[in-house]
Design a protein around this motif. Structure first.
Motif: not given
Length: 398
Positions: A135-159
């Motif tokens: 359960t913790r690993k799934q939560a960590e994976s979901a958190l990493r995925e969400t963080q990656a999506q946010l970073e991608q969105q931030l990169a798009d905004v910066r671009r």
């Protein structure tokens, strides 16, 4: 729940008469909330019911069984055994997070905490506690995925922000060049008008032949095409831009931007020297963005020399091949140079040394070059003035 009570029971010297574990210790072992097992020589000597349930086995089915059956593969079994053995030998305990295999073949994430029964007696084995952390690993994976999506969105905004800044910088550049461009357009348009008036006059006088008209009209068309080319260049430079990377001749871009700024060069009386690498420098870039970098650097160099003595006004454009399939472009001027304090801030947004400058040009240039995997740098020109250098990846040709 720790394995300490079990470890203490197992630490008795083998020469002593074995005793039954105390009632409390047995209850702790059998009914612990975490899975506990005693291993020796990679075999599970004994485990509690929680460990059997965790892996899907019945009572006693795991006792005296090789641990390989609990690992996803033989490779995992060997690798984990080696690493845990080194840790137990060196520090007497270890903690590992890894995937394990249940009886039905399904995998789950497990935290294994091991402690040597007696470091001086490796044959005594070790005691392990195991905890399902899926359960913790799934939560960590979901958190990493969400963080990656946010970073991608931030990169798009910066671009997008960088694209808008680049466009603003281009518009500012063209507003500064408007007067000179008007002069550049005036010449071919005036020539075209003169040729057309000449044709009209000859037609009225009846003094014309098809051969004469054809030659005059051809020259008028040529001047009109020249004016149209200038308009297209300006339109392409200021339009809203969708980045597109293509194989581009870098030396051709340099020549094109020197030509676009030739009116400013003539007005200031600047001489231009080119020392371009002999081999063609094809780069995979967004041509419009590299045009903007070249235009900003060349125009800045011209402006820096505006107050210099006429004989000193020299722009030098160089390119050279670097190791690793890269090419470096250097644009040098003979102006007053840049102070060390200004050098440290010269690429910061909104920093400018010009009275009417926006402070966007060099910041946008650096962003563009970095987005192409290169870097933009400034240094003092040994002959006086400043040198701006940037590098790009070349396209390897067979």
């Amino acid at each position: 729940m720790s394995a300490a009570p079990v470890v203490e029971l197992l630490r008795r010297p083998e020469r002593l008469e074995p005793r039954r574990p105390s009632y409390d210790a047995s209850l702790l072992f059998e009914h612990a909330a975490v899975a506990i097992g005693h291993t020796r020589d990679r075999q599970l000597q004994r485990c509690n019911r929680r460990l059997e349930t965790l892996f899907g086995y019945g009572p006693g089915e795991l006792n005296h069984r090789n641990l390989q059956m609990l690992y996803p593969s033989y490779t995992d079994y060997v690798a984990c055994g080696r690493s845990s053995a080194r840790l137990l030998e060196r520090q007497g305990h270890c903690r590992i997070e890894r995937q394990m295999r249940r009886r039905d073949g399904s995998l789950f994430w497990c935290q294994l905490s091991g402690q040597a029964v007696d470091v001086s007696r490796p044959s005594a084995g070790s005691v392990w506690t195991l905890e399902d952390i899926s359960t913790r690993k799934q939560a960590e994976s979901a958190l990493r995925e969400t963080q990656a999506q946010l970073e991608q969105q931030l990169a798009d905004v910066r671009r997008r922000h960088q694209q808008e800044l680049a466009r603003a910088s281009r518009l500012n550049s063209m507003s500064e060049m408007a007067g000179a461009l008007a002069h550049e357009l005036a010449q071919p348009l005036a020539a075209t008008l003169n040729y057309l008036h000449g044709c009209q006059l000859r037609l009225k006088q009846g003094d014309c032949t098809s051969e004469k008209l054809d030659g005059v009209i051809t020259r008028a068309i040529q001047h009109t095409e020249t004016a149209g080319s200038i308009v297209r260049q300006v339109h392409g430079f200021v339009r809203r831009h969708v980045p597109e990377t293509t194989a581009t001749d870098l030396h051709a871009l340099i020549g094109e931007m020197l030509g676009l700024l030739d009116h400013q060069r003539r007005k200031l009386g600047v001489r231009v020297e080119q020392a371009l690498a002999p081999s063609p420098s094809t780069v995979m870039v967004d041509a419009l963005e590299i045009r903007q970098v070249l235009l900003n650097l060349i125009r800045n160099a011209y402006e820096a020399m505006a107050a210099s003595p006429a004989e000193q006004r020299l722009l030098r454009v160089e390119s050279r091949q670097l190791d690793g399939g890269r090419v470096e472009v250097t644009i040098s001027d003979r102006g007053p140079g840049i102070s060390p304090e200004a050098c440290s801030q010269i690429f910061d947004a909104y920093f400018t040394t010009k009275q009417d400058g926006l402070g966007l040009g060099l910041a946008v240039c650096r962003s563009i070059i970095e987005s192409h995997g290169g870097s933009l740098r400034v240094a003092a020109n040994p002959e006086g003035g400043a040198c701006f250098r940037f590098d790009l990846n070349t396209v390897m040709t067979s």
